[in-house]
Design a protein around this motif. Structure first.
Motif, PDB file in Angstrom:
ATOM      1  N   PRO A 221       0.794  -1.231   0.000  1.00 18.92           N
ATOM      2  CA  PRO A 221       0.000   0.000   0.000  1.00 18.92           C
ATOM      3  C   PRO A 221       0.827   1.282   0.000  1.00 18.92           C
ATOM      4  N   SER A 222       2.013   1.244   0.594  1.00 25.80           N
ATOM      5  CA  SER A 222       2.848   2.445   0.612  1.00 25.80           C
ATOM      6  C   SER A 222       3.360   2.788  -0.784  1.00 25.80           C
ATOM      7  N   HIS A 223       3.291   1.831  -1.695  1.00 26.59           N
ATOM      8  CA  HIS A 223       3.671   2.051  -3.083  1.00 26.59           C
ATOM      9  C   HIS A 223       2.443   2.267  -3.974  1.00 26.59           C
ATOM     10  N   GLY A 224       1.261   2.277  -3.357  1.00 25.79           N
ATOM     11  CA  GLY A 224       0.030   2.515  -4.113  1.00 25.79           C
ATOM     12  C   GLY A 224      -0.316   1.415  -5.076  1.00 25.79           C
ATOM     13  N   LYS A 225       0.023   0.167  -4.711  1.00 28.16           N
ATOM     14  CA  LYS A 225      -0.223  -0.953  -5.607  1.00 28.16           C
ATOM     15  C   LYS A 225      -0.778  -2.152  -4.836  1.00 28.16           C
ATOM     16  N   PRO A 226      -1.610  -2.971  -5.493  1.00 30.97           N
ATOM     17  CA  PRO A 226      -1.951  -4.266  -4.906  1.00 30.97           C
ATOM     18  C   PRO A 226      -0.706  -5.131  -4.871  1.00 30.97           C
ATOM     19  N   VAL A 227      -0.701  -6.122  -3.990  1.00 31.62           N
ATOM     20  CA  VAL A 227       0.527  -6.878  -3.770  1.00 31.62           C
ATOM     21  C   VAL A 227       1.004  -7.605  -5.016  1.00 31.62           C
ATOM     22  N   MET A 228       0.094  -8.075  -5.864  1.00 34.91           N
ATOM     23  CA  MET A 228       0.526  -8.835  -7.040  1.00 34.91           C
ATOM     24  C   MET A 228       1.221  -7.963  -8.080  1.00 34.91           C
ATOM     25  N   LEU A 229       1.017  -6.651  -8.032  1.00 33.76           N
ATOM     26  CA  LEU A 229       1.749  -5.747  -8.915  1.00 33.76           C
ATOM     27  C   LEU A 229       3.020  -5.235  -8.248  1.00 33.76           C
ATOM     28  N   TYR A 230       3.076  -5.314  -6.939  1.00 40.56           N
ATOM     29  CA  TYR A 230       4.275  -4.925  -6.200  1.00 40.56           C
ATOM     30  C   TYR A 230       5.297  -6.053  -6.174  1.00 40.56           C
ATOM     31  N   ASP A 231       4.832  -7.283  -5.949  1.00 40.64           N
ATOM     32  CA  ASP A 231       5.703  -8.456  -5.940  1.00 40.64           C
ATOM     33  C   ASP A 231       4.864  -9.671  -6.318  1.00 40.64           C
ATOM     34  N   ALA A 232       4.892 -10.009  -7.578  1.00 35.68           N
ATOM     35  CA  ALA A 232       4.057 -11.103  -8.087  1.00 35.68           C
ATOM     36  C   ALA A 232       4.417 -12.442  -7.464  1.00 35.68           C
ATOM     37  N   ALA A 233       5.648 -12.567  -6.981  1.00 32.16           N
ATOM     38  CA  ALA A 233       6.096 -13.839  -6.417  1.00 32.16           C
ATOM     39  C   ALA A 233       5.804 -13.957  -4.922  1.00 32.16           C
ATOM     40  N   ALA A 234       5.239 -12.924  -4.323  1.00 30.35           N
ATOM     41  CA  ALA A 234       4.991 -12.930  -2.885  1.00 30.35           C
ATOM     42  C   ALA A 234       3.908 -13.934  -2.510  1.00 30.35           C
ATOM     43  N   THR A 235       3.995 -14.443  -1.294  1.00 31.65           N
ATOM     44  CA  THR A 235       2.967 -15.362  -0.788  1.00 31.65           C
ATOM     45  C   THR A 235       1.598 -14.700  -0.810  1.00 31.65           C
ATOM     46  N   GLY A 236       1.557 -13.427  -0.447  1.00 33.15           N
ATOM     47  CA  GLY A 236       0.285 -12.705  -0.452  1.00 33.15           C
ATOM     48  C   GLY A 236      -0.358 -12.654  -1.824  1.00 33.15           C
ATOM     49  N   SER A 237       0.459 -12.530  -2.867  1.00 31.40           N
ATOM     50  CA  SER A 237      -0.070 -12.520  -4.234  1.00 31.40           C
ATOM     51  C   SER A 237      -0.743 -13.843  -4.558  1.00 31.40           C
ATOM     52  N   ALA A 238      -0.065 -14.936  -4.228  1.00 32.99           N
ATOM     53  CA  ALA A 238      -0.628 -16.264  -4.499  1.00 32.99           C
ATOM     54  C   ALA A 238      -1.897 -16.494  -3.690  1.00 32.99           C
ATOM     55  N   ASN A 239      -1.900 -16.041  -2.429  1.00 37.02           N
ATOM     56  CA  ASN A 239      -3.067 -16.229  -1.565  1.00 37.02           C
ATOM     57  C   ASN A 239      -4.294 -15.516  -2.129  1.00 37.02           C
ATOM     58  N   TYR A 240      -4.138 -14.258  -2.529  1.00 33.33           N
ATOM     59  CA  TYR A 240      -5.307 -13.497  -2.984  1.00 33.33           C
ATOM     60  C   TYR A 240      -5.782 -13.935  -4.370  1.00 33.33           C
ATOM     61  N   LEU A 241      -4.882 -14.362  -5.224  1.00 33.67           N
ATOM     62  CA  LEU A 241      -5.324 -14.913  -6.502  1.00 33.67           C
ATOM     63  C   LEU A 241      -6.101 -16.210  -6.284  1.00 33.67           C
ATOM     64  N   ALA A 242      -5.643 -17.019  -5.323  1.00 27.07           N
ATOM     65  CA  ALA A 242      -6.370 -18.253  -5.002  1.00 27.07           C
ATOM     66  C   ALA A 242      -7.741 -17.937  -4.412  1.00 27.07           C
ATOM     67  N   LEU A 243      -7.805 -16.899  -3.567  1.00 30.81           N
ATOM     68  CA  LEU A 243      -9.088 -16.500  -2.981  1.00 30.81           C
ATOM     69  C   LEU A 243     -10.048 -16.025  -4.072  1.00 30.81           C
ATOM     70  N   ALA A 244      -9.548 -15.261  -5.025  1.00 28.41           N
ATOM     71  CA  ALA A 244     -10.394 -14.775  -6.122  1.00 28.41           C
ATOM     72  C   ALA A 244     -10.949 -15.932  -6.939  1.00 28.41           C
ATOM     73  N   LYS A 245     -10.109 -16.909  -7.223  1.00 30.64           N
ATOM     74  CA  LYS A 245     -10.568 -18.079  -7.988  1.00 30.64           C
ATOM     75  C   LYS A 245     -11.602 -18.879  -7.190  1.00 30.64           C
ATOM     76  N   GLU A 246     -11.398 -18.981  -5.885  1.00 29.49           N
ATOM     77  CA  GLU A 246     -12.366 -19.709  -5.062  1.00 29.49           C
ATOM     78  C   GLU A 246     -13.695 -18.971  -5.015  1.00 29.49           C
ATOM     79  N   LEU A 247     -13.642 -17.643  -4.908  1.00 31.16           N
ATOM     80  CA  LEU A 247     -14.883 -16.857  -4.898  1.00 31.16           C
ATOM     81  C   LEU A 247     -15.644 -17.040  -6.204  1.00 31.16           C
ATOM     82  N   LEU A 248     -14.943 -17.002  -7.328  1.00 27.61           N
ATOM     83  CA  LEU A 248     -15.596 -17.211  -8.625  1.00 27.61           C
ATOM     84  C   LEU A 248     -16.221 -18.600  -8.705  1.00 27.61           C
ATOM     85  N   LYS A 249     -15.506 -19.593  -8.221  1.00 31.52           N
ATOM     86  CA  LYS A 249     -16.013 -20.962  -8.246  1.00 31.52           C
ATOM     87  C   LYS A 249     -17.272 -21.091  -7.390  1.00 31.52           C
TER      88      LYS A 249
END
Length: 277
Positions: A221-249
């Motif tokens: 947030p201090s860089h004004g970006k969601p985590v996947m645009l700040y660090d695509a390899a971060a654990t947080g990026s993988a977690n939230y992408l997985a959450l989005a896919k689960e919500l869609l499912k």
């Protein structure tokens, strides 16, 4: 058809705004058109996506100075993500909304003006159960509840669930619980016990995806970006992408159940946790 999801928890510091930003961004990356409506006077969702917190936004819509189309901003980083900003002026909403005609439905009228433009609208609530939050619950189709993996984070859930039941019983009978998202998880006995208790109590309403503690989530947030645009390899990026896919499912499954000729027991499923309170 578009869906409006409020992210609510009257306890601060549970990852509510972090979830609002990164879940919205993840769905945008997955090709959905998403609006993040920042309804917290702290405006952390606004700044967390790189926007100035002094922009005209939801408050000006509430008092009738602007229409939502005039103040919605498109993310410079994600073509499928838009933001309806907040500002410190929104602190006045709790006193001004009750004075308005049909005051409980003001935010619903704002949302309804733009909802068909988007696949999902997420509303980031302030950490309170005041008049503005009730207004948001009246406008929403569902409530997503982030729960920090600590026992103190569980204590206030009954108040939130009771508020949801009150809104559902009168102002918004169609309101449902989208689910509970476990946040700030670490692999230790306490966090495992809290996670197990949430899953035991709320059953299938608890998302399988867990958001782990991750320093990149705090830095982004201090860089004004969601985590996947700040660090695509971060654990947080993988977690939230997985959450989005689960919500869609989950939502595809709900749509299939509610289709003509299907059994559709969603209502009973969503009521079950409240009945245990």
């Amino acid at each position: 058809m578009s869906k409006v999801i409020a992210l609510a928890n009257q306890k601060g510091g549970v990852g509510k705004t972090t979830t609002a930003i990164n879940l919205a961004a993840s769905l945008a990356l997955l090709g959905r058109k998403v609006l993040l409506l920042d309804a917290d006077p702290q405006a952390n969702a606004t700044s967390g996506l790189g926007f100035d917190i002094d922009l005209e936004g939801i408050y000006e819509c509430i008092v009738g100075e602007k229409q939502p189309d005039e103040v919605i901003r498109q993310s410079p980083d994600l073509k499928n993500l838009w933001v309806l900003p907040s500002s410190i002026d929104l602190v006045a909403a709790d006193t001004e909304l009750p004075k308005m005609e049909n005051g409980h439905f003001v935010i619903k009228r704002i949302v309804d003006r733009v909802r068909e433009r988007f696949d999902y609208i997420f509303i980031d609530c302030s950490p309170s159960l005041g008049y503005t939050t009730v207004n948001i619950l009246t406008a929403a189709d569902a409530v997503l509840i982030p729960v920090q993996c600590e026992y103190l984070a569980l204590e206030g859930l009954s108040k939130l669930l009771n508020t949801i039941k009150i809104v559902k019983s009168g102002l918004n009978p169609a309101l449902e619980i989208e689910g509970f998202v476990l946040t700030m998880y670490m692999r230790n006995r306490l966090n495992n016990q809290v996670a197990a208790e949430v899953r035991e109590h709320f059953g299938p309403l608890a998302f399988d995806t867990v958001i782990q503690r991750n320093i990149r989530l705090g830095e982004a947030p201090s860089h004004g970006k969601p985590v996947m645009l700040y660090d695509a390899a971060a654990t947080g990026s993988a977690n939230y992408l997985a959450l989005a896919k689960e919500l869609l499912k989950r939502n595809r499954r709900k749509a299939a159940k509610s289709a003509p000729g299907q059994d559709g027991n969603d209502t009973a499923q969503h009521e079950r946790p409240d009945n245990k309170e």
